[in-house]
Scaffold this motif. Structure first.
Motif, short mmCIF file in Angstrom:
data_model
loop_
_atom_site.label_atom_id
_atom_site.label_comp_id
_atom_site.label_asym_id
_atom_site.label_seq_id
_atom_site.Cartn_x
_atom_site.Cartn_y
_atom_site.Cartn_z
N ILE A 1 -18.78 -48.26 -35.79
CA ILE A 1 -18.85 -47.65 -34.46
C ILE A 1 -17.76 -48.23 -33.57
N GLY A 2 -17.55 -49.54 -33.64
CA GLY A 2 -16.49 -50.16 -32.87
C GLY A 2 -15.11 -49.68 -33.29
N ALA A 3 -14.92 -49.46 -34.59
CA ALA A 3 -13.63 -49.01 -35.08
C ALA A 3 -13.31 -47.60 -34.62
N HIS A 4 -14.29 -46.71 -34.67
CA HIS A 4 -14.05 -45.30 -34.35
C HIS A 4 -14.17 -44.98 -32.86
N HIS A 5 -14.99 -45.74 -32.17
CA HIS A 5 -15.27 -45.39 -30.77
C HIS A 5 -14.96 -46.50 -29.77
N GLY A 6 -14.54 -47.67 -30.25
CA GLY A 6 -14.33 -48.78 -29.32
C GLY A 6 -13.02 -49.51 -29.47
N GLY A 7 -12.07 -48.92 -30.17
CA GLY A 7 -10.77 -49.56 -30.30
C GLY A 7 -10.72 -50.68 -31.32
N GLY A 8 -11.82 -50.91 -32.01
CA GLY A 8 -11.81 -51.88 -33.10
C GLY A 8 -11.83 -53.33 -32.69
N LEU A 9 -12.26 -53.65 -31.46
CA LEU A 9 -12.33 -55.03 -31.02
C LEU A 9 -13.30 -55.81 -31.90
N ALA A 10 -12.82 -56.93 -32.44
CA ALA A 10 -13.65 -57.74 -33.33
C ALA A 10 -14.52 -58.70 -32.54
N GLN A 11 -15.60 -59.16 -33.17
CA GLN A 11 -16.44 -60.18 -32.55
C GLN A 11 -15.62 -61.45 -32.32
N ASP A 12 -15.78 -62.03 -31.14
CA ASP A 12 -15.06 -63.25 -30.80
C ASP A 12 -16.02 -64.19 -30.09
N SER A 13 -16.39 -65.26 -30.76
CA SER A 13 -17.37 -66.18 -30.18
C SER A 13 -16.86 -66.82 -28.89
N ALA A 14 -15.54 -66.82 -28.68
CA ALA A 14 -14.98 -67.40 -27.46
C ALA A 14 -15.10 -66.45 -26.27
N ASP A 15 -15.30 -65.16 -26.53
CA ASP A 15 -15.40 -64.19 -25.45
C ASP A 15 -16.42 -63.10 -25.79
N PRO A 16 -17.70 -63.47 -25.87
CA PRO A 16 -18.73 -62.49 -26.24
C PRO A 16 -18.90 -61.39 -25.22
N ARG A 17 -18.57 -61.65 -23.94
CA ARG A 17 -18.72 -60.63 -22.91
C ARG A 17 -17.79 -59.45 -23.16
N ALA A 18 -16.56 -59.75 -23.57
CA ALA A 18 -15.60 -58.68 -23.86
C ALA A 18 -16.09 -57.81 -25.00
N TYR A 19 -16.63 -58.46 -26.02
CA TYR A 19 -17.15 -57.69 -27.15
C TYR A 19 -18.34 -56.85 -26.73
N GLN A 20 -19.25 -57.40 -25.92
CA GLN A 20 -20.41 -56.66 -25.46
C GLN A 20 -19.99 -55.44 -24.65
N HIS A 21 -18.98 -55.61 -23.80
CA HIS A 21 -18.48 -54.50 -22.99
C HIS A 21 -17.94 -53.39 -23.89
N MET A 22 -17.16 -53.79 -24.91
CA MET A 22 -16.63 -52.81 -25.84
C MET A 22 -17.74 -52.10 -26.60
N LEU A 23 -18.73 -52.88 -27.05
CA LEU A 23 -19.81 -52.30 -27.84
C LEU A 23 -20.59 -51.27 -27.03
N GLU A 24 -20.87 -51.58 -25.79
CA GLU A 24 -21.63 -50.64 -24.96
C GLU A 24 -20.85 -49.34 -24.75
N LYS A 25 -19.55 -49.44 -24.52
CA LYS A 25 -18.72 -48.23 -24.38
C LYS A 25 -18.69 -47.46 -25.69
#
Length: 220
Positions: A86-110
């Motif tokens: 879902i992240g690859a097709h609809h979220g630009g493919g942002l990978a999980q990053d333990s240093a910045d979980p907020r960015a990943y959460q924002h991407m995942l929700e979008k």
């Protein structure tokens, strides 16, 4: 009436090479959940989990704290949506990053919103309508097997739980998009079922990882 507990797995290994493994904290959370079920003198007689490692391990650790020999039935319909695809097709493919979980959460929700809006036209192998149909079917099967006075525990994931809880309240989409972000690891939701149907009576209970044990409280 019968009772179905929908239980989110303990903390997985966010940002690691293999996400689908309980962290050390996740294992502690799973045991705390089992201790809470035991404290309530909850006589769980039926149990299910998905095929994911984090779900199966949570079930094993939690139920080890509960009195009785409980067999866990594995059913892939309780697996989480594929966040990578879902992240690859609809979220630009942002990978999980333990240093910045907020960015990943924002991407995942979008990405989840775009996945839902795409409907059957999503390029993902499992579209939102397919996901919704399978988790509804899994839940209906559990409900059909829970007799009067019986309690069932289902060890699954946040997206599944939030979707089903939203569905029971009349809006599965809002459940996925709004409830999902606040589901806690090893949280507990409760539905009762009987002659008048199935009703959600609690969502995301987590007193066992809060208060004096607040150090166990995690969302990811």
């Amino acid at each position: 009436m019968g009772v179905v507990y929908l239980i989110r797995h303990g903390q997985a290994s966010f940002g690691a090479d293999d996400y689908d493994v309980l962290s050390g904290l996740g294992r502690v959370q799973a045991r705390a959940l089992g201790a809470e079920l035991a404290r309530r003198e909850t006589a769980v007689s039926l149990a299910w989990c998905g095929t994911l490692s984090r779900q199966r391990a949570t079930a094993e650790l939690a139920l080890a704290e509960v009195t009785g020999d409980i067999s866990v039935e594995t059913d892939a319909r309780w697996n989480e949506y594929d966040h990578v695809e879902i992240g690859a097709h609809h979220g630009g493919g942002l990978a999980q990053d333990s240093a910045d979980p907020r960015a990943y959460q924002h991407m995942l929700e979008k990405a989840l919103r775009a996945w839902v809006e795409a409907g059957a036209d999503s390029p993902c192998a499992e579209t939102w309508p397919m996901f919704l149909a399978r988790v509804r079917a899994a839940f209906d099967d559990v409900v059909s097997r829970v007799g009067t006075g019986e309690r069932a525990a289902v060890f699954t994931s946040g997206g599944v739980i939030s979707t089903l809880c939203g569905d029971l309240l009349g809006d599965a989409v809002t459940g996925l998009l709004s409830l999902n972000r606040v589901t806690v690891n090893a949280g507990l939701s409760k539905a009762v079922t009987g002659r008048s149907g199935t009703t959600l009576v609690s969502f995301n209970e987590h007193g066992h990882v809060d208060g004096e044990t607040v150090g166990l409280l995690t969302y990811r």
